[in-house]
Motif scaffolding. Structure first.
Motif, PDB file in Angstrom:
ATOM      1  N   ALA A   1       0.819  -1.213   0.000  1.00 11.30           N
ATOM      2  CA  ALA A   1       0.000   0.000   0.000  1.00 11.30           C
ATOM      3  C   ALA A   1       0.851   1.260   0.000  1.00 11.30           C
ATOM      4  CB  ALA A   1      -0.945   0.000   1.198  1.00 11.30           C
ATOM      5  N   LYS A   2       1.955   1.207   0.714  1.00 11.29           N
ATOM      6  CA  LYS A   2       2.862   2.360   0.732  1.00 11.29           C
ATOM      7  C   LYS A   2       4.224   1.909   0.216  1.00 11.29           C
ATOM      8  CE  LYS A   2       0.256   4.871   4.245  1.00 11.29           C
ATOM      9  NZ  LYS A   2       0.262   5.485   5.607  1.00 11.29           N
ATOM     10  N   ASP A   3       5.262   2.005   1.000  1.00 10.58           N
ATOM     11  CA  ASP A   3       6.588   1.691   0.471  1.00 10.58           C
ATOM     12  C   ASP A   3       7.341   0.660   1.287  1.00 10.58           C
ATOM     13  OD1 ASP A   3       7.143   3.140   2.746  1.00 10.58           O
ATOM     14  OD2 ASP A   3       8.630   4.447   1.810  1.00 10.58           O
ATOM     15  N   LEU A   4       6.633  -0.120   2.119  1.00 13.62           N
ATOM     16  CA  LEU A   4       7.330  -1.108   2.938  1.00 13.62           C
ATOM     17  C   LEU A   4       8.083  -2.105   2.061  1.00 13.62           C
ATOM     18  CD1 LEU A   4       8.025  -2.346   5.661  1.00 13.62           C
ATOM     19  CD2 LEU A   4       5.856  -3.610   5.574  1.00 13.62           C
ATOM     20  N   TRP A   5       7.453  -2.544   0.971  1.00 12.39           N
ATOM     21  CA  TRP A   5       8.099  -3.495   0.061  1.00 12.39           C
ATOM     22  C   TRP A   5       9.437  -2.959  -0.449  1.00 12.39           C
ATOM     23  CZ3 TRP A   5       9.131  -2.367  -5.125  1.00 12.39           C
ATOM     24  CH2 TRP A   5       8.553  -1.183  -5.613  1.00 12.39           C
ATOM     25  N   LEU A   6       9.461  -1.655  -0.745  1.00 10.00           N
ATOM     26  CA  LEU A   6      10.653  -1.039  -1.310  1.00 10.00           C
ATOM     27  C   LEU A   6      11.701  -0.778  -0.235  1.00 10.00           C
ATOM     28  CD1 LEU A   6      11.949   0.033  -3.873  1.00 10.00           C
ATOM     29  CD2 LEU A   6      10.801   2.220  -3.482  1.00 10.00           C
ATOM     30  N   ARG A   7      11.267  -0.331   0.930  1.00 13.71           N
ATOM     31  CA  ARG A   7      12.206  -0.099   2.028  1.00 13.71           C
ATOM     32  C   ARG A   7      12.936  -1.387   2.400  1.00 13.71           C
ATOM     33  NH1 ARG A   7       9.454   1.111   6.709  1.00 13.71           N
ATOM     34  NH2 ARG A   7       7.365   1.288   5.806  1.00 13.71           N
ATOM     35  N   ASN A   8      12.156  -2.460   2.534  1.00 14.37           N
ATOM     36  CA  ASN A   8      12.753  -3.744   2.894  1.00 14.37           C
ATOM     37  C   ASN A   8      13.752  -4.207   1.841  1.00 14.37           C
ATOM     38  OD1 ASN A   8      11.247  -3.800   5.212  1.00 14.37           O
ATOM     39  ND2 ASN A   8       9.834  -5.391   4.535  1.00 14.37           N
ATOM     40  N   ALA A   9      13.364  -4.089   0.575  1.00 17.72           N
ATOM     41  CA  ALA A   9      14.220  -4.570  -0.512  1.00 17.72           C
ATOM     42  C   ALA A   9      15.484  -3.721  -0.633  1.00 17.72           C
ATOM     43  CB  ALA A   9      13.447  -4.562  -1.822  1.00 17.72           C
ATOM     44  N   ARG A  10      15.335  -2.420  -0.521  1.00 18.07           N
ATOM     45  CA  ARG A  10      16.519  -1.552  -0.598  1.00 18.07           C
ATOM     46  C   ARG A  10      17.514  -1.871   0.506  1.00 18.07           C
ATOM     47  NH1 ARG A  10      13.590   4.274  -1.972  1.00 18.07           N
ATOM     48  NH2 ARG A  10      13.726   4.101  -4.261  1.00 18.07           N
ATOM     49  N   HIS A  11      16.999  -2.130   1.685  1.00 13.61           N
ATOM     50  CA  HIS A  11      17.890  -2.439   2.804  1.00 13.61           C
ATOM     51  C   HIS A  11      18.621  -3.758   2.561  1.00 13.61           C
ATOM     52  CE1 HIS A  11      19.449  -2.559   6.895  1.00 13.61           C
ATOM     53  NE2 HIS A  11      19.095  -3.838   6.905  1.00 13.61           N
ATOM     54  N   ALA A  12      17.897  -4.785   2.140  1.00 13.65           N
ATOM     55  CA  ALA A  12      18.526  -6.081   1.876  1.00 13.65           C
ATOM     56  C   ALA A  12      19.589  -5.955   0.787  1.00 13.65           C
ATOM     57  CB  ALA A  12      17.470  -7.110   1.478  1.00 13.65           C
ATOM     58  N   ASN A  13      19.267  -5.206  -0.272  1.00  8.04           N
ATOM     59  CA  ASN A  13      20.236  -5.000  -1.351  1.00  8.04           C
ATOM     60  C   ASN A  13      21.481  -4.269  -0.848  1.00  8.04           C
ATOM     61  OD1 ASN A  13      18.268  -6.125  -2.961  1.00  8.04           O
ATOM     62  ND2 ASN A  13      18.021  -4.356  -4.298  1.00  8.04           N
ATOM     63  N   ALA A  14      21.258  -3.255  -0.020  1.00  9.30           N
ATOM     64  CA  ALA A  14      22.387  -2.478   0.507  1.00  9.30           C
ATOM     65  C   ALA A  14      23.300  -3.346   1.358  1.00  9.30           C
ATOM     66  CB  ALA A  14      21.875  -1.288   1.318  1.00  9.30           C
ATOM     67  N   MET A  15      22.720  -4.260   2.125  1.00 11.60           N
ATOM     68  CA  MET A  15      23.545  -5.153   2.938  1.00 11.60           C
ATOM     69  C   MET A  15      24.357  -6.107   2.055  1.00 11.60           C
ATOM     70  SD  MET A  15      23.198  -4.199   6.063  1.00 11.60           S
ATOM     71  CE  MET A  15      23.167  -2.572   5.284  1.00 11.60           C
ATOM     72  N   ALA A  16      23.762  -6.547   0.942  1.00  6.06           N
ATOM     73  CA  ALA A  16      24.508  -7.401   0.014  1.00  6.06           C
ATOM     74  C   ALA A  16      25.665  -6.635  -0.618  1.00  6.06           C
ATOM     75  CB  ALA A  16      23.568  -7.951  -1.062  1.00  6.06           C
ATOM     76  N   GLN A  17      25.445  -5.358  -0.929  1.00  6.71           N
ATOM     77  CA  GLN A  17      26.524  -4.542  -1.482  1.00  6.71           C
ATOM     78  C   GLN A  17      27.635  -4.343  -0.448  1.00  6.71           C
ATOM     79  OE1 GLN A  17      27.079  -3.585  -4.533  1.00  6.71           O
ATOM     80  NE2 GLN A  17      25.124  -4.291  -5.371  1.00  6.71           N
ATOM     81  N   ARG A  18      27.253  -4.164   0.799  1.00  9.74           N
ATOM     82  CA  ARG A  18      28.261  -4.013   1.863  1.00  9.74           C
ATOM     83  C   ARG A  18      29.078  -5.307   1.986  1.00  9.74           C
ATOM     84  NH1 ARG A  18      28.387  -0.472   6.315  1.00  9.74           N
ATOM     85  NH2 ARG A  18      29.674  -1.183   8.064  1.00  9.74           N
ATOM     86  N   LEU A  19      28.376  -6.434   1.926  1.00 15.50           N
ATOM     87  CA  LEU A  19      29.050  -7.721   2.003  1.00 15.50           C
ATOM     88  C   LEU A  19      29.991  -7.911   0.812  1.00 15.50           C
ATOM     89  CD1 LEU A  19      29.496 -10.521   3.206  1.00 15.50           C
ATOM     90  CD2 LEU A  19      27.363 -11.253   2.095  1.00 15.50           C
ATOM     91  N   ALA A  20      29.503  -7.602  -0.387  1.00 14.13           N
ATOM     92  CA  ALA A  20      30.310  -7.775  -1.591  1.00 14.13           C
ATOM     93  C   ALA A  20      31.557  -6.889  -1.549  1.00 14.13           C
ATOM     94  CB  ALA A  20      29.476  -7.465  -2.831  1.00 14.13           C
ATOM     95  N   ALA A  21      31.384  -5.664  -1.079  1.00 11.72           N
ATOM     96  CA  ALA A  21      32.533  -4.749  -0.997  1.00 11.72           C
ATOM     97  C   ALA A  21      33.609  -5.316  -0.072  1.00 11.72           C
ATOM     98  CB  ALA A  21      32.076  -3.379  -0.511  1.00 11.72           C
ATOM     99  N   GLY A  22      33.195  -5.886   1.039  1.00  9.80           N
ATOM    100  CA  GLY A  22      34.159  -6.471   1.958  1.00  9.80           C
ATOM    101  C   GLY A  22      34.820  -7.716   1.390  1.00  9.80           C
ATOM    102  N   VAL A  23      34.040  -8.510   0.659  1.00  4.29           N
ATOM    103  CA  VAL A  23      34.587  -9.726   0.057  1.00  4.29           C
ATOM    104  C   VAL A  23      35.629  -9.373  -1.002  1.00  4.29           C
ATOM    105  CG1 VAL A  23      34.011 -11.702  -1.414  1.00  4.29           C
ATOM    106  CG2 VAL A  23      32.569 -11.148   0.555  1.00  4.29           C
TER     107      VAL A  23
END
Length: 359
Positions: free
Chosen positions: A266-288
Motif C-alpha cells: 500500500a505504501k513503500d514497505l516493500w521497497l524499504r525492505n528490498a533496498r535495505h537487503a540489497n544495501a547489505m549485500a553490497q556491503r558484504l560484496a565490498a568487503g569480500v
C-alpha cells in the motif's frame, strides 16, 4: 454472543533472536508492520475463501502497481504460485521454456511437472538470464505431436543467481515470445529486490513490457507467509479460481494473506525492505572484494552474493554462520541478505571469513 477471556500461553522462545545468518531471506522473521497488519485484520468474522474486505481492497493496490486489468490471487507459497500460474497458462500438452537454473526447475521438487502436468524445456545460461536467442534453442516443434508444445516462457526477476533483467531485456523476451504465440510468466519471488536495484516501479518491467502473469513474492520480503499470482493480462489465462482451488492454494482465511500483501504494497514497505537487503549485500560484496582468497562469481545486483572459496574454509565458516553451498564440488557458496540483516551482521561475517581464511 461475544466472548472474551484472558489468554495465557505456555509457549517459550526456543531461539536467540539476536542470531542472524546468510543462508536465506526466508530465515528472517516477520516485519513488525506486517505483524501489526495481521493483528488489525484479526477479530470478528469475515467471509472465507477470498470474499473478504481485505482481499477486495488488495485488488486496488495491485492495480496501482501492475495496471488497470491486474488481478491478484493470493496463495500460500512460491511453489504454489508458480504451479498455479503455469497451469493457467498451458494446455495439457504444453511446455514451459525456462533457464536451467530456474527455481521451477531446480528447487520445486518437480512440482511444475508432477502437479501441473507440463513439460519444462530448460536452457543453460551464463548468468541465469534468458534471451530471445537462448529461447530459440527450445522454441520449435509446435506442430510435432512427438514433442511437448512450447507455450510459455518463464523468467525469474531477479534471477536465482542474483542478476537482474533490465526492462528492455524483458520487453525483448516478451515480444519474441508473443511473436511465436507464447505467453510470458515472471517468477517474482524477489521482484521487490529487482525493482529496488533498477530504481524503477515494478510495472516498468512487468505489464508495461508485456509480461502476462507473475508470481508476486512476499515471504522473502518481510511477510509471515503467502504470495500471490498476479494476472496482468486476463486474456492469457483461463479459470484461475478453479485452478487455484485444484492446486490446494485456496486459503479459507484469505484475509490473513491479503492484509500482509496490503501492508507490504500500500505504501513503500516493500521497497524499504528490498533496498535495505540489497544495501547489505553490497556491503558484504565490498568487503569480500577486499579479501584475498575469495572470488565473487556473478554481478551483485540484488540481495545475493555468490562466491568461490576453499571448501574447508566454507565448512569452518558454516560452524559460525549459516549459509548454503551452491555447488559444493566447485566450492561455490551463496550468501543471502534479508530485510533484517544489520551492518554488524555483515561486518561480523566478514571478520569471521578473514579469520577462517587465515587459519
Amino acid at each position: 454472543m461475544a466472548h472474551s477471556a484472558t489468554v495465557k500461553t505456555d509457549a517459550h522462545r526456543h531461539h536467540d533472536p539476536a542470531v542472524r545468518g546468510f543462508a536465506s531471506d526466508n530465515y528472517a522473521g516477520v516485519h513488525p508492520e506486517i505483524l501489526e497488519a495481521l493483528a488489525l485484520a484479526n477479530g470478528g468474522h469475515q467471509v472465507a475463501y477470498g470474499e473478504d474486505e481485505y482481499t477486495e481492497h488488495l485488488q486496488k493496490i495491485i492495480r496501482s502497481h501492475f495496471g488497470p486489468y491486474a488481478e491478484a490471487f493470493p496463495v500460500f507459497n512460491g511453489t504454489g504460485a508458480n504451479v498455479t500460474a503455469l497451469q493457467a497458462l498451458t494446455d495439457r500438452w504444453g511446455a514451459v521454456i525456462c533457464a536451467e537454473s530456474a527455481h521451477i526447475n531446480v528447487d520445486e521438487g518437480g512440482a511444475p511437472e508432477r502437479m501441473a502436468g507440463l513439460k519444462l524445456l530448460t536452457v543453460p545460461t551464463p548468468d541465469g538470464k534468458l534471451t530471445p536467442e537462448l529461447i530459440d534453442r527450445q522454441a520449435w516443434g509446435w506442430e510435432d505431436e512427438h514433442r511437448a508444445m512450447p507455450q510459455v516462457v518463464s523468467i525469474t526477476q531477479n534471477t536465482e543467481l542474483g542478476t537482474v533483467y533490465t526492462p528492455d531485456e524483458i520487453r525483448a523476451i516478451c515480444e519474441h515470445a508473443h511473436a511465436h504465440g507464447m505467453k510470458v510468466h515472471l517468477d517474482g519471488a524477489r521482484i521487490a529486490n529487482a525493482a529496488a536495484s533498477l530504481d524503477v516501479p515494478m510495472r516498468t518491467f512487468t505489464n508495461t513490457v508485456g509480461v502476462d502473469v507473475l508470481s508476486y513474492g512476499g515471504t522473502k520480503n518481510g511477510m509471515m507467509f503467502g504470495e500471490a499470482v498476479v494476472v496482468v493480462n486476463p486474456d492469457a489465462v483461463r479459470q484461475m479460481k478453479h485452478i487455484r482451488k485444484m492446486s490446494m492454494q485456496l486459503a479459507s482465511k484469505m484475509r490473513f494473506v491479503s492484509v500482509q500483501l496490503e501492508a507490504l504494497l500500500a505504501k513503500d514497505l516493500w521497497l524499504r525492505n528490498a533496498r535495505h537487503a540489497n544495501a547489505m549485500a553490497q556491503r558484504l560484496a565490498a568487503g569480500v572484494r577486499e579479501t584475498d582468497g575469495v572470488e565473487i562469481l556473478y554481478p551483485v545486483q540484488a540481495n545475493a552474493v555468490f562466491a568461490k572459496l576453499p571448501q574447508e574454509v566454507s565448512r569452518r565458516l558454516q560452524q559460525r554462520y549459516r549459509f548454503y553451498f551452491w555447488d559444493e564440488a566447485a566450492g561455490h557458496v551463496r550468501w543471502m541478505c534479508g530485510f533484517d540483516t544489520q551492518e554488524e551482521d555483515v561486518d561480523g561475517f566478514l571478520q569471521a571469513l578473514k579469520e577462517e581464511l587465515a587459519r
